[in-house]
Design a protein around this motif. Structure first.
Motif, PDB file in Angstrom:
ATOM      1  N   ILE A   6       0.777  -1.044  -0.104  1.00  0.00           N
ATOM      2  CA  ILE A   6      -0.068  -0.004   0.051  1.00  0.00           C
ATOM      3  C   ILE A   6       0.874   1.269   0.071  1.00  0.00           C
ATOM      4  CG2 ILE A   6      -0.281  -0.013   2.525  1.00  0.00           C
ATOM      5  CD1 ILE A   6      -3.163   1.110   2.206  1.00  0.00           C
ATOM      6  N   SER A   7       0.467   2.226  -0.810  1.00  0.00           N
ATOM      7  CA  SER A   7       1.143   3.464  -0.819  1.00  0.00           C
ATOM      8  C   SER A   7       1.625   4.260   0.358  1.00  0.00           C
ATOM      9  CB  SER A   7       0.837   4.262  -2.135  1.00  0.00           C
ATOM     10  OG  SER A   7      -0.342   4.787  -1.683  1.00  0.00           O
ATOM     11  N   ILE A   8       2.503   4.898   0.390  1.00  0.00           N
ATOM     12  CA  ILE A   8       2.628   5.902   1.740  1.00  0.00           C
ATOM     13  C   ILE A   8       1.575   6.758   1.601  1.00  0.00           C
ATOM     14  CG2 ILE A   8       3.885   7.558   2.793  1.00  0.00           C
ATOM     15  CD1 ILE A   8       6.275   5.982   2.560  1.00  0.00           C
ATOM     16  N   ALA A   9       1.219   7.414   0.539  1.00  0.00           N
ATOM     17  CA  ALA A   9       0.111   8.325   0.367  1.00  0.00           C
ATOM     18  C   ALA A   9      -1.204   7.641   0.807  1.00  0.00           C
ATOM     19  CB  ALA A   9       0.084   8.767  -1.344  1.00  0.00           C
ATOM     20  N   ALA A  10      -1.591   6.763   0.541  1.00  0.00           N
ATOM     21  CA  ALA A  10      -2.880   6.147   0.909  1.00  0.00           C
ATOM     22  C   ALA A  10      -2.743   5.882   2.623  1.00  0.00           C
ATOM     23  CB  ALA A  10      -3.162   4.773   0.368  1.00  0.00           C
ATOM     24  N   SER A  11      -1.735   5.703   2.999  1.00  0.00           N
ATOM     25  CA  SER A  11      -1.291   5.165   4.344  1.00  0.00           C
ATOM     26  C   SER A  11      -1.478   6.448   5.086  1.00  0.00           C
ATOM     27  CB  SER A  11       0.069   4.661   4.643  1.00  0.00           C
ATOM     28  OG  SER A  11       0.171   3.386   3.977  1.00  0.00           O
ATOM     29  N   VAL A  12      -0.947   7.722   4.439  1.00  0.00           N
ATOM     30  CA  VAL A  12      -1.200   9.039   5.154  1.00  0.00           C
ATOM     31  C   VAL A  12      -2.687   9.201   5.437  1.00  0.00           C
ATOM     32  CG1 VAL A  12      -0.897  11.445   4.884  1.00  0.00           C
ATOM     33  CG2 VAL A  12       0.906   9.993   4.516  1.00  0.00           C
ATOM     34  N   VAL A  13      -3.242   8.936   4.398  1.00  0.00           N
ATOM     35  CA  VAL A  13      -4.862   9.165   4.358  1.00  0.00           C
ATOM     36  C   VAL A  13      -5.581   8.310   5.358  1.00  0.00           C
ATOM     37  CG1 VAL A  13      -6.959   9.434   2.942  1.00  0.00           C
ATOM     38  CG2 VAL A  13      -4.667  10.270   2.266  1.00  0.00           C
ATOM     39  N   VAL A  14      -5.531   7.114   5.370  1.00  0.00           N
ATOM     40  CA  VAL A  14      -6.385   6.113   6.103  1.00  0.00           C
ATOM     41  C   VAL A  14      -6.046   6.021   7.459  1.00  0.00           C
ATOM     42  CG1 VAL A  14      -7.385   5.066   3.927  1.00  0.00           C
ATOM     43  CG2 VAL A  14      -5.381   4.004   5.453  1.00  0.00           C
ATOM     44  N   ALA A  15      -4.815   6.392   7.783  1.00  0.00           N
ATOM     45  CA  ALA A  15      -4.361   6.145   9.066  1.00  0.00           C
ATOM     46  C   ALA A  15      -4.244   7.439   9.868  1.00  0.00           C
ATOM     47  CB  ALA A  15      -2.848   5.451   9.107  1.00  0.00           C
ATOM     48  N   GLU A  16      -4.465   8.519   9.197  1.00  0.00           N
ATOM     49  CA  GLU A  16      -4.649  10.024   9.518  1.00  0.00           C
ATOM     50  C   GLU A  16      -3.041  10.110  10.402  1.00  0.00           C
ATOM     51  OE1 GLU A  16      -8.094   9.679  11.938  1.00  0.00           O
ATOM     52  OE2 GLU A  16      -9.202  11.036  10.464  1.00  0.00           O
ATOM     53  N   SER A  18       1.027  11.519   9.436  1.00  0.00           N
ATOM     54  CA  SER A  18       1.632  12.567   8.483  1.00  0.00           C
ATOM     55  C   SER A  18       2.620  11.522   7.785  1.00  0.00           C
ATOM     56  CB  SER A  18       2.368  13.492   8.874  1.00  0.00           C
ATOM     57  OG  SER A  18       3.746  13.186   9.719  1.00  0.00           O
ATOM     58  N   ARG A  19       3.158  12.067   6.417  1.00  0.00           N
ATOM     59  CA  ARG A  19       4.064  11.258   5.603  1.00  0.00           C
ATOM     60  C   ARG A  19       5.406  11.152   6.187  1.00  0.00           C
ATOM     61  NH1 ARG A  19       4.149  10.702   0.356  1.00  0.00           N
ATOM     62  NH2 ARG A  19       2.258  11.568   0.053  1.00  0.00           N
ATOM     63  N   ARG A  20       5.681  12.297   7.175  1.00  0.00           N
ATOM     64  CA  ARG A  20       6.966  12.317   7.866  1.00  0.00           C
ATOM     65  C   ARG A  20       6.907  11.255   8.986  1.00  0.00           C
ATOM     66  NH1 ARG A  20       9.377  17.571  11.201  1.00  0.00           N
ATOM     67  NH2 ARG A  20      10.960  16.410  12.143  1.00  0.00           N
ATOM     68  N   THR A  21       5.834  11.092   9.604  1.00  0.00           N
ATOM     69  CA  THR A  21       5.854   9.919  10.706  1.00  0.00           C
ATOM     70  C   THR A  21       6.080   8.418   9.978  1.00  0.00           C
ATOM     71  OG1 THR A  21       4.044  10.915  11.797  1.00  0.00           O
ATOM     72  CG2 THR A  21       4.067   8.739  12.182  1.00  0.00           C
ATOM     73  N   TRP A  22       5.437   8.335   8.668  1.00  0.00           N
ATOM     74  CA  TRP A  22       5.627   7.211   8.243  1.00  0.00           C
ATOM     75  C   TRP A  22       7.330   7.018   7.550  1.00  0.00           C
ATOM     76  CZ3 TRP A  22       2.309   3.620   8.692  1.00  0.00           C
ATOM     77  CH2 TRP A  22       0.823   3.961   8.798  1.00  0.00           C
ATOM     78  N   TRP A  23       7.653   7.950   7.252  1.00  0.00           N
ATOM     79  CA  TRP A  23       9.318   7.797   6.813  1.00  0.00           C
ATOM     80  C   TRP A  23      10.085   7.710   7.958  1.00  0.00           C
ATOM     81  CZ3 TRP A  23      11.009   6.659   2.438  1.00  0.00           C
ATOM     82  CH2 TRP A  23      10.163   6.793   1.201  1.00  0.00           C
ATOM     83  N   THR A  30      10.415   0.391  12.388  1.00  0.00           N
ATOM     84  CA  THR A  30       9.248   0.072  12.833  1.00  0.00           C
ATOM     85  C   THR A  30       8.195  -0.492  11.513  1.00  0.00           C
ATOM     86  OG1 THR A  30       8.308   1.910  13.340  1.00  0.00           O
ATOM     87  CG2 THR A  30       9.343   0.856  15.208  1.00  0.00           C
ATOM     88  N   MET A  31       8.328  -0.078  10.585  1.00  0.00           N
ATOM     89  CA  MET A  31       7.799  -0.125   9.367  1.00  0.00           C
ATOM     90  C   MET A  31       8.748  -0.642   8.234  1.00  0.00           C
ATOM     91  SD  MET A  31       4.643   0.451   9.175  1.00  0.00           S
ATOM     92  CE  MET A  31       3.541   0.772  10.548  1.00  0.00           C
ATOM     93  N   THR A  32       8.088  -1.636   7.347  1.00  0.00           N
ATOM     94  CA  THR A  32       8.932  -2.050   6.308  1.00  0.00           C
ATOM     95  C   THR A  32       8.686  -1.447   4.882  1.00  0.00           C
ATOM     96  OG1 THR A  32       8.771  -4.273   7.288  1.00  0.00           O
ATOM     97  CG2 THR A  32       9.668  -4.346   5.007  1.00  0.00           C
ATOM     98  N   ARG A  33       9.632  -0.834   4.395  1.00  0.00           N
ATOM     99  CA  ARG A  33       9.390  -0.372   2.932  1.00  0.00           C
ATOM    100  C   ARG A  33       9.585  -1.470   1.879  1.00  0.00           C
ATOM    101  NH1 ARG A  33      12.470   4.747  -0.043  1.00  0.00           N
ATOM    102  NH2 ARG A  33      11.141   4.623  -2.029  1.00  0.00           N
ATOM    103  N   LEU A  34       8.637  -1.547   1.025  1.00  0.00           N
ATOM    104  CA  LEU A  34       8.525  -2.457   0.077  1.00  0.00           C
ATOM    105  C   LEU A  34       9.231  -1.805  -1.211  1.00  0.00           C
ATOM    106  CD1 LEU A  34       5.248  -4.140   0.806  1.00  0.00           C
ATOM    107  CD2 LEU A  34       7.455  -4.991   1.741  1.00  0.00           C
ATOM    108  N   THR A  35       9.305  -2.719  -2.342  1.00  0.00           N
ATOM    109  CA  THR A  35       9.965  -2.269  -3.362  1.00  0.00           C
ATOM    110  C   THR A  35       8.776  -0.944  -3.903  1.00  0.00           C
ATOM    111  OG1 THR A  35      10.769  -4.214  -3.912  1.00  0.00           O
ATOM    112  CG2 THR A  35      10.415  -2.794  -5.974  1.00  0.00           C
ATOM    113  N   ASP A  36       9.375   0.052  -4.619  1.00  0.00           N
ATOM    114  CA  ASP A  36       8.557   1.016  -5.280  1.00  0.00           C
ATOM    115  C   ASP A  36       7.448   0.425  -6.197  1.00  0.00           C
ATOM    116  OD1 ASP A  36       9.889   2.940  -3.686  1.00  0.00           O
ATOM    117  OD2 ASP A  36      10.552   4.120  -5.247  1.00  0.00           O
ATOM    118  N   ASP A  37       6.385   0.833  -6.329  1.00  0.00           N
ATOM    119  CA  ASP A  37       5.408   0.294  -7.451  1.00  0.00           C
ATOM    120  C   ASP A  37       5.911   0.972  -8.739  1.00  0.00           C
ATOM    121  OD1 ASP A  37       4.252   3.120  -7.586  1.00  0.00           O
ATOM    122  OD2 ASP A  37       2.492   2.193  -7.124  1.00  0.00           O
TER     123      ASP A  37
END
Length: 156
Positions: A6-16, A18-23, A30-37
């Motif tokens: 699932i994209s970081i952009a979608a994660s930002v929206v549905v988990a409320e 920030s992008r900065r938090t995900w990065w 604590t989060m696994t980055r998968l291969t870019d789509d």
């Protein structure tokens, strides 16, 4: 679901969150980055994002979320309506706008309803009627009836 992306952009929206938090979570492990789509979007594991989504979603909802994130207008509309019904109009708008930009008549009608009612956006009858008119032009039966009612009430 472990490696379902699932994209970081979608994660930002549905988990409320920030992008900065995900990065930051990617950086601290604590989060696994998968291969870019194929679109070059940074992707996360849905299994890790799912517990942080702001409303409970069952497996079929998560499947729709993945499809919506991939650009499927029907799924975007469905997810938008799901979040609207769950009392999350801002998240709903994100998905409905994406579906509407692809010509999805039902999403257009829902957007019109959101603007007219001020759900997730400031009330704006003109923008709401514009979306409902677009939905009607795309053959949406409810929007067509709404437009007929709108013109009847203004003609007297």
């Amino acid at each position: 679901m472990k490696n379902v992306p699932i994209s970081i952009a979608a994660s930002v929206v549905v988990a409320e969150r920030s992008r900065r938090t995900w990065w930051r979570r990617i950086a601290d492990g604590t989060m696994t980055r998968l291969t870019d789509d194929a679109k070059g979007r940074a992707m996360l594991s849905l299994a890790e994002v799912a517990p942080l989504i702001c409303v409970p979603l069952d497996q079929s909802d998560l499947d729709f979320l993945v499809q919506a994130d991939a650009g499927n207008a029907d799924a975007q509309n469905d997810i938008g309506q799901l979040f609207s019904n769950a009392g999350k109009p801002t998240i709903a708008l994100y998905w409905l706008e994406q579906a509407a930009r692809q010509g999805h008549a039902d999403a257009m009608q829902w957007l019109g309803r959101c603007y007219i009612g001020g759900e997730g956006v400031p009330k704006n009858k003109n923008i709401g009627l514009m979306w409902i008119a677009k939905a009607a032009a795309h053959g949406h039966v409810i929007a067509q009836a709404q437009m007929q009612g709108s013109f009847r009430s203004q003609s007297i």
